[in-house]
Design an enzyme around this catalytic site. Structure first.
Site, short mmCIF file in Angstrom:
data_model
loop_
_atom_site.label_atom_id
_atom_site.label_comp_id
_atom_site.label_asym_id
_atom_site.label_seq_id
_atom_site.Cartn_x
_atom_site.Cartn_y
_atom_site.Cartn_z
N GLU A 1 1.89 4.09 7.63
CA GLU A 1 0.76 3.70 6.79
C GLU A 1 0.18 4.92 6.08
O GLU A 1 0.44 6.06 6.47
CB GLU A 1 -0.32 3.06 7.68
CG GLU A 1 0.12 1.78 8.38
CD GLU A 1 0.19 0.56 7.47
OE1 GLU A 1 0.28 0.73 6.24
OE2 GLU A 1 0.16 -0.56 8.00
N ASN B 1 0.82 -1.22 0.00
CA ASN B 1 0.00 0.00 0.00
C ASN B 1 0.86 1.27 0.00
O ASN B 1 0.35 2.36 0.25
CB ASN B 1 -0.96 0.01 1.21
CG ASN B 1 -0.22 0.05 2.54
OD1 ASN B 1 1.01 0.04 2.59
ND2 ASN B 1 -0.96 0.09 3.64
#
Ligand code: GLP
Length: 240
Positions: free
Chosen positions: A142, A135
């Site tokens: 993140e 991702n």
């Protein structure tokens, strides 16, 4: 960003080692930023082989690892400190006291982040090795992590828990939280080498070097780093 596309994982690892060796030849007491995951294992194998063949010494080297799961320490073979010992530190002459990683079992996580940030602010990482999550995360930063972040505790994205569950007995055993160096810590390194292999990294690699610079794809900030090299195999480079 310099982009080097090579045939496969072994070629990626050898190319990464070439850059590592150049740093260590230039500076015997280099500070290395190290990563975990399957991606850098080949580089670590090259380092061990070269060390055994009488090449490079790590006696004066200091290391800082990017991240560690909250709740795990060396007693768990899933911890990153165990990974580093097993895949690198136990096989070269680096001094254990010169290796740094967040303490996953720290009683006070906030104090542990402050301790790590203080250490990082006193030093400059000469060469930072990175992998990339599917991702677009780097370390455990993140999507959505601010670009000015420093070491902090994160809740892992569901996709990261799923990706990393292959290394655990079941997905329920994957810790949901981790310590990670922040994006500002990573950007402060003098030189960055980011590695990627396999088709499942192709989208993230596109975002890393051709996409918009956005906190939604944390690795994209590396487009602004003055000395960053991406080494990837043909599969990971397929969308470039
Ligand atoms: C983990 C690590 C990252 C690593 C990424 C990719 O989440 N925290 O540092 O770069 O996953 O892992 P792999 O190399 O196994 O694909």
């Amino acid at each position: 960003m310099r982009v080097i596309v090579v045939k496969d994982y072994d070629a990626m690892s050898q190319e990464a080692f070439r850059l590592m060796k150049a740093t260590l030849t230039e500076k015997k007491d280099a500070v290395l930023g190290l990563a975990t995951g399957s991606t850098p294992i080949g580089l670590y194998r090259e380092m061990i082989a070269d060390y055994r063949a009488g090449g490079t010494s790590y006696r004066d080297v200091r290391t800082f690892n990017l991240d560690e799961y909250v709740g795990l320490d060396v007693s768990s073979d899933q911890s990153y400190v165990y990974f580093m010992r097993n895949n690198l530190f136990d096989h070269i002459d680096v001094l254990p006291e010169n290796t740094n990683i967040e303490n996953g079992k720290a009683e006070d996580p906030e104090a542990e982040c402050a301790r790590y940030n203080a250490l990082l602010s006193e030093t400059e990482i000469d060469l930072q090795i990175l992998g990339i999550g599917s991702n677009g995360h780097i370390a455990f930063n993140e999507p959505g992590t601010p670009f000015d972040s420093v070491t902090h505790v994160v809740a892992l994205a569901e996709s990261t828990v799923k990706d990393n569950s292959r290394l655990f007995k079941s997905i329920d055993e994957v810790p949901r939280r981790a310590f990670t160096m922040g994006l500002a810590n990573i950007m402060a390194a003098k030189k960055v080498v980011i590695l990627a292999n396999g088709a499942n990294k192709a989208r993230a690699v596109y975002g890393l070097c051709r996409g918009e610079i956005t906190e939604q794809l944390p690795a994209s900030i590396l487009q602004k780093h003055p000395d960053c090299t991406l080494i990837c195999d043909e599969a990971a480079a397929s969308l470039l």
